[in-house]
Design a protein around this motif. Structure first.
Motif, PDB file in Angstrom:
ATOM      1  N   GLU A  77       0.841  -1.200   0.000  1.00 39.85           N
ATOM      2  CA  GLU A  77       0.000   0.000   0.000  1.00 39.85           C
ATOM      3  C   GLU A  77       0.872   1.245   0.000  1.00 39.85           C
ATOM      4  O   GLU A  77       0.609   2.215  -0.716  1.00 39.85           O
ATOM      5  N   ILE A  78       1.896   1.230   0.832  1.00 37.12           N
ATOM      6  CA  ILE A  78       2.779   2.397   0.879  1.00 37.12           C
ATOM      7  C   ILE A  78       3.477   2.567  -0.468  1.00 37.12           C
ATOM      8  O   ILE A  78       3.607   3.691  -0.970  1.00 37.12           O
ATOM      9  N   ALA A  87       2.393   1.670  -3.364  1.00 35.65           N
ATOM     10  CA  ALA A  87       1.402   2.147  -4.328  1.00 35.65           C
ATOM     11  C   ALA A  87       1.185   3.643  -4.141  1.00 35.65           C
ATOM     12  O   ALA A  87       1.107   4.402  -5.114  1.00 35.65           O
ATOM     13  N   CYS A  88       1.132   4.057  -2.889  1.00 36.15           N
ATOM     14  CA  CYS A  88       0.949   5.494  -2.637  1.00 36.15           C
ATOM     15  C   CYS A  88       2.177   6.269  -3.092  1.00 36.15           C
ATOM     16  O   CYS A  88       2.067   7.376  -3.615  1.00 36.15           O
ATOM     17  N   ASP A  89       3.355   5.682  -2.895  1.00 31.19           N
ATOM     18  CA  ASP A  89       4.576   6.335  -3.374  1.00 31.19           C
ATOM     19  C   ASP A  89       4.544   6.493  -4.882  1.00 31.19           C
ATOM     20  O   ASP A  89       4.959   7.516  -5.432  1.00 31.19           O
TER      21      ASP A  89
END
Lengths: 905, 365
Positions: free
Chosen positions: A757-758, A760-762
């Protein structure tokens, strides 16, 4: 971070210690010829600041100076965040790392080994490479700001650098807290997963993965334990079965033994009763037989006597009947013989008819031969006549000398041409006609007829000629008549030629004229028609045969006729009447057949009568014989029966007495028999069988016992293994391991989910950086190269991918640009990032450029220098180059001659 | 006549559901024999009836068989045992070894014939196979009641109560039919007592003396029986001998602080060393209380004989987002928000969020 001083020892070409001082404010131009060690110094800086002192392997070995066993050592003095530091780094045998901070006029130790290296990497947002030299992907800010030789193009930047860029741009960035959290998430994640997202394996595998292997082993053990327990249960079941079998065998054995005993007792009793019954029966039978014998004798005597009377009566009847039948038979035999003789006589008639048949056949042949002979003679005569006719016609044809149609046509044609030519020639000739009043002498000098001619008065003389007719007229003089020169000669020539051809064609036919030839032709046609007709007649007459064949056949027939006439000479004079012969023969044959049929029928009837009569006589004779024999036998039997010396009355008395005794014995016998029957049938066979059964049951019991006890041993061995307990322990361990694995796996999945998730957010955040950086790079590019390239398009990692030229409607890949412009595009992007990370971020960093812009022209290079000069206040610039002169225009440049540093080896 | 009725010792049984405490659970089944022995001595019983399933399986070790035999030999009174359906009398089974190893004081009843016991006649009904449709008590004759007559059997009473797989069905009216004063049964693990038509409880299952798993609430007892005379109503006393407690706790968390109270309750639980706990939590997990989960896990593991914590039905509290806003802006916070949204229906997302919370809290610490 800016670098103040770099000291290198034992690092590649820098065998001896060398130190380089970098100016913090000016643009540092580190120059020197090829191989002077410029790039090596930049690499030494990177290795010192970014690698772990524990790095090993071939790449680290290659950091040593060639041929020397020196351990590379690097010292870097730098500033960061307003503080001054010194980092000492050694590799291989001299591996160490120490970070000092400059305070109060001296360097004080701050950290050592990994802590020192982690602190330095943090300043550059770099990543640790565990045991190898850090690849540029791990360099953090240095990847964007430092450009080693041939590495002008930037690959995708990692998220920390992107975060720093994003932070500058005012987007969500990466502060220390976030960086720390991300690192912790990363560390927790990497405890379970590889950087590529696969579950870690091998010795670094997380607990749940390792436990899975153990679990797999335990499951295998469990299966084995289950199998052992199942084997144990099966063995128990089998033991039960064997026990039951043994018990059953024992039961059968007991039963068999009891049965044998019973039967032995029974057999003894039965035998005793049987013997007693037999004795009584014998007595009874004896008495009965005696009584019966006597009564039977009396009865037999009576019967025999009666029978004897019957026999004698019958014999007498036969003796009366038989002679008459024999006499009738005799008469019939005579009649049958007569009929047979008559039939035999008919056989001779038939033979005679057969010879008449043969004669008829010969007569028919004779008649046929004669007819055929006449026919053949006729045919041959006609054939000869026709052949003669044909031959004559052919001879006439041959001597006729008639042309065929084609030749005649040619002759006619030539004759016609000749006539035409003559006419034309006549027309082409000059014609002079003289009609003197007086007789004259004319000499034809040229013309036809030539020579002197006498012409009577009033007569006409024609002279022809061509092209001139010249006459000498007596008393007149010469007369010359001329005409056209051409034509007549040709015509004469043609006429001559034609005449030759015509003569040639007519030569075979003599001197006959055309009319004659025509007539001959007609005659020929007539002859040919006749010949054809005669041939057809001949063919029809012969009908496919040849005269020779007909002649040969005629000869054969004549021979046959001669042979027959030799047998029957009278036929030569008077041939036989075949019809008459045939009809007479048929009539005689029919009469003979009628007679034969009639005799045959009568013979059959008589024969049947004779046979029947014969059978009757034989039967009567045989019956008489049998009756006589029976009479003799009866007499003999009567004699025998009467031989015991008793009278009939005595016999009867004796029989009654014996019968009474027999009845007595019979009663006793029946009683004894009932006793025996009550005992049942002879138990001896049963006893034998039962003894065999007992023996078999004994063997079976022993075998079952052996099997059972053997299996108990097997079962004891199995139970000694405590299979159930083993199973229990394994199940429990598996349960425990499964629970542990599941718990750990869930945690691993949760961490992966968090990490992903992190990331993907990055990625989303990264994509948001692209446009601002691209715009800035595009502006810088425009300042360097002009605005014809208009704008640069960057990928998600901020590496340039294409440009959008002003004059083109579509993007152009970098490969489509010239090498120089491509170089400038990459440089513009690097410069844009350098601006963001230094000037815009408010943090001075080292920007190192090793031999970039090698193919950029001087004009554009000048614009690049302007941009560098603009950046200089905000970043520490170090440019490595072989061409220091290109940078001579920089107002504030610090030139460092690599050659003047300690001599590289 | 005074005797003790027990059954279903299930020595050697598996206890995988007890996790690492499995061996201790098995050991407890040995220990209970000692307590039964003490009780018999204390209550001066005339004899002990063990109505089947002494052992869990024929595949237990000889060591275990010997251990039980030694314990039984230490009883002051006769102990009468019959094979049950888990340990039927078969060749090569535990009874072959028991017969050779055990003391003669322990009466192994392998035949269906009357046996004299102190004060009366015992009609044992040993089993010879694991499954059967035959009533093992059918052979018991109805004879004049000259003395106290008791029966001992193992099987399922043919009653609706005993649903599922039946084996060796026993006529519920056996005691009446055969004129027994008492019929001691084994097979059912909880205590069950049945009245005859005369109103007396003459048929009973003693249950297992030590519970075997979660949910066996009426287990852990033996029955003390007193019969004064033939035909008299038996006096049945239920005495606890089991030491282990199998406790299932289901808690729905709706408010903050519930978990802390639960922890306090568990800490206060008496004799945790003899208690196996299955704790199932559902409801909402407040971020501030996520440490309570770890504490519960540790508490169950450290204080109790066995503990299993199931938090699969816990979901992060929907309005508990304050900590998320304290995360650094950027991908971390955004990721937390996305996990928060997904957590309601995705256990992995919920756990990921908890991991982030732990990391953030750990960093803050």
């Amino acid at each position: 971070m800016i670098v103040l001083r770099l000291e290198v020892f034992g690092f590649r070409c820098w065998r001896d210690s060398v130190a380089v001082e970098f100016h913090p404010e000016q643009i540092n131009i580190l120059h020197g010829p090829n191989g002077s060690g410029k790039s090596t110094l930049l690499w030494a800086l990177a290795r010192a600041l970014l690698d772990t002192h524990r790095a090993g392997g071939r790449a680290v070995e290659e950091l040593r100076p060639w041929g020397a066993g020196l351990a590379p050592t690097i010292v870097v003095e730098f500033e960061h965040g307003g503080r001054r530091y010194r980092l000492r780094k050694g590799f291989l045998e001299n591996r160490h790392a120490g970070l000092e901070e400059y305070k109060d006029g001296r360097f004080l130790a701050l950290a050592e080994y990994e802590k020192a290296e982690d602190a330095v990497r943090e300043m550059l947002l770099a990543e640790r490479a565990p045991r190898e030299l850090a690849a540029p992907e791990r360099w953090g800010l240095a990847r964007a700001l430092w450009c080693p030789q041939d590495h002008l193009a930037i690959d995708a930047l990692d998220e920390r650098v992107l975060g720093a860029v994003g932070q500058v741009l005012g987007q969500t960035g990466l502060d220390e807290y976030a960086s720390r959290l991300k690192r912790q998430v990363e560390e927790a994640y990497l405890a379970y997963w590889t950087p590529t997202g696969r579950a870690k394996g091998g010795k670094d595998a997380p607990k749940w993965v390792q436990s899975k292997k153990i679990l797999a082993g335990r499951r295998q053990d469990l299966r084995q334990a289950q199998m052992t327990l199942e084997e144990f249960h099966r063995a128990q079941k089998k033991a039960r079965e064997l026990e039951a079998a043994r018990a059953a065998a024992e039961q059968r054995l007991d039963h068999a033994r009891r049965r044998v005993e019973e039967l032995e007792e029974k057999l003894a009793a039965w035998r005793q009763a049987s013997a007693q019954a037999k004795a009584l029966e014998a007595q009874w039978q004896a008495r009965r037989q005696e009584a019966a014998g006597l009564l039977n004798r009396v009865e037999q005597l009576n019967k025999l006597r009666e029978r004897l009377g019957q026999l004698e009566a019958r014999i007498r009847e036969i003796d009366a009947e038989l002679p008459a039948k024999q006499a009738a038979r005799q008469k019939l035999e005579t009649a049958v013989a007569s009929l047979r003789r008559e039939l035999e006589a008919l056989q001779a008639d038939e033979e005679r008819l057969a010879s008449r048949d043969m004669l008829l056949t010969k007569a028919e042949n004779y008649a046929r031969y004669r007819a055929e002979r006449e026919e053949l003679e006729r045919l041959l005569g006609c054939a000869a006549e026709l052949s003669n006719r044909l031959r004559e016609a052919q001879e006439t044809l041959q001597t006729l000398g008639a042309p065929d149609d084609s030749t005649l046509t040619q002759i006619e044609k030539l004759a016609a041409e000749q006539t035409q030519l003559e006419i034309r020639l006549e027309g082409a000739l000059l014609h002079v006609e003289l009609q003197p009043r007086e007789s004259r002498r004319v000499e034809v000098i040229r013309g036809d007829p030539p020579g002197p001619l006498e012409v009577a008065a009033g007569a006409s003389l024609r002279i022809r000629g061509s092209p001139v007719v010249e006459l000498d007229l007596e008393g007149f003089g010469r007369l010359v008549v001329s005409g056209p020169a051409e034509g007549a000669a040709e015509l004469k020539a043609k006429l001559g030629e034609l005449a030759d051809r015509l003569a040639s064609l007519k030569a075979p036919y003599g001197a006959a004229g055309l009319d004659e030839l025509r007539r001959r032709r007609e005659q020929r046609l007539h002859l040919e028609a006749g010949i054809a007709h005669t041939r057809r007649e001949l063919d029809a007459l012969l009908a496919g045969r040849t005269p020779d064949a007909l002649g040969e056949r005629l000869n054969q027939i004549r021979v046959e006729l001669q042979r027959l006439e030799a047998l029957y000479p009278e036929w030569g004079e008077a041939p036989p009447d075949v019809l008459q012969l045939r009809s007479a023969l048929a009539a005689d044959r029919a009469a003979l057949q009628d007679r034969r049929r009639s005799l045959g029928t009568e013979l059959d009837t008589r024969q049947a009568e004779l046979t029947e009569l014969g059978q009757d006589c034989a039967r009567l004779a045989a019956e008489r014989e049998a009756l006589a024999a029976e009479r003799r036998q009866a007499e003999t039997q009567i004699k025998e029966l009467e031989s015991n010396g008793l009278s009939d009355a005595d016999r009867a008395d004796r029989a009654r007495a014996a019968a009474v005794e027999a009845i007595g014995f019979e009663e006793r016998y029946r009683r004894e028999l009932a006793t025996l029957q009550a005992l049942g049938p002879d138990p001896a066979p049963d006893l034998d069988r039962t003894r065999l059964d007992r023996q078999a049951a004994e063997q079976e019991f022993q075998s079952a016992g052996q099997d059972y006890h053997h299996h108990l041993g097997v079962l004891a061995n199995l139970s000694a293994q405590a299979p159930y307990e083993t199973l229990v322990h394994l199940e429990e361990e598996i349960e425990r391991l499964s629970a542990e694995i599941e718990s750990d796996r869930r945690r691993a999945e949760a961490l992966k989910r968090l990490h992903d998730e992190i990331a993907a957010c990055d990625a989303l955040a990264g994509r948001a950086l692209v446009e601002p950086v691209a715009q800035r790079a595009s502006k810088l590019l425009a300042r360097i190269a002009g605005d014809h390239l208009r704008s640069v398009r960057l990928g998600d990692g901020l590496s340039p991918e294409s440009v959008l030229p002003r004059d083109a409607g579509t993007e152009a890949a970098l490969e489509a640009l010239s090498a120089g412009e491509r170089e400038q595009v990459h440089f513009a992007v690097r410069l844009a990032l350098a601006e963001l990370l230094t000037r815009d971020a408010g943090e001075r960093h080292l920007v190192a450029l090793d031999d970039v812009l090698v193919v950029t022209d001087d004009g554009r290079l000048g614009r690049v220098l302007e941009l560098l000069e603009e950046l200089r206040p905000y970043a520490q610039l170090v440019i490595l180059t072989c061409h220091p002169d290109r940078y001579g225009s920089l107002p504030r440049a610090h030139f460092i001659d690599a050659a003047s540093l300690s001599r590289p080896r | 006549m005074r005797f003790l009725h027990t059954a279903d010792w299930q020595i050697g049984m598996k206890a995988a559901h007890a996790g690492a405490a499995a061996q201790r659970v098995r050991d407890a089944r040995i220990d209970v024999i000692r307590r039964i022995q003490a009780l018999t001595r204390e209550e001066c019983v005339d004899f002990v009836l063990v109505a089947g399933d002494t052992f869990e399986d024929h595949g237990v070790s000889s060591r275990l068989i010997g251990q039980v035999g030694d314990l039984l030999a230490g009883f002051d009174c006769p102990v009468y045992l019959i094979p049950g359906n888990h340990d039927p009398l078969v060749a090569g089974g535990v009874w072959d070894r028991a017969s050779t190893q055990w003391s003669r004081r322990v009466r192994l009843l392998f035949e269906r014939r009357p046996v004299e016991v102190p004060g009366g006649i015992l009609y044992p009904c040993p089993l010879y196979e694991r499954w059967s449709d035959d009533d093992p008590t059918a052979w018991i004759p109805c004879e004049p009641a000259r003395t106290i007559r008791i029966g001992m059997a193992h099987g399922s009473l043919a009653l609706p109560l005993f649903q599922g797989e039946r084996h060796h069905p026993i006529n519920p009216e056996t005691a009446e039919r055969a004129g027994l004063d008492y019929l001691a049964l084994g097979d059912w693990h909880s205590v069950q007592r049945f009245r005859s038509r005369d109103g007396a409880e003459r048929t009973a299952y003693s249950g297992t003396p030590e519970p075997c798993s979660f949910g066996e609430d009426a287990s852990g007892f033996v029955l003390l029986i007193d019969i004064d005379a033939p035909g008299a109503a038996p006096h049945i006393e239920q005495r606890r001998v089991g030491r282990l407690q199998w406790k299932t706790v289901r808690e729905e968390v709706n408010l903050p602080g519930q978990l802390a109270r639960l922890i306090a309750d568990l800490r206060a639980h008496p004799e945790p060393e003899g208690t196996l706990v299955r704790l199932e939590l559902g409801g909402l997990l407040f971020a501030a209380e996520s440490a309570c989960i770890d504490e519960l896990d540790q508490l169950l593991a450290s204080r109790f004989l066995y503990g299993r914590l199931d938090v699969s039905r816990l979901v992060p509290a929907p309005d508990d987002d304050a900590w998320i806003e304290n995360l650094p802006a950027g991908s971390i916070r955004e990721a937390a928000r996305r996990l928060r949204e997904a957590a309601a229906g995705d256990a992995t997302a919920g756990q990921a969020l908890l991991e982030l919370y732990r990391i953030a809290q750990g960093d803050a610490a």
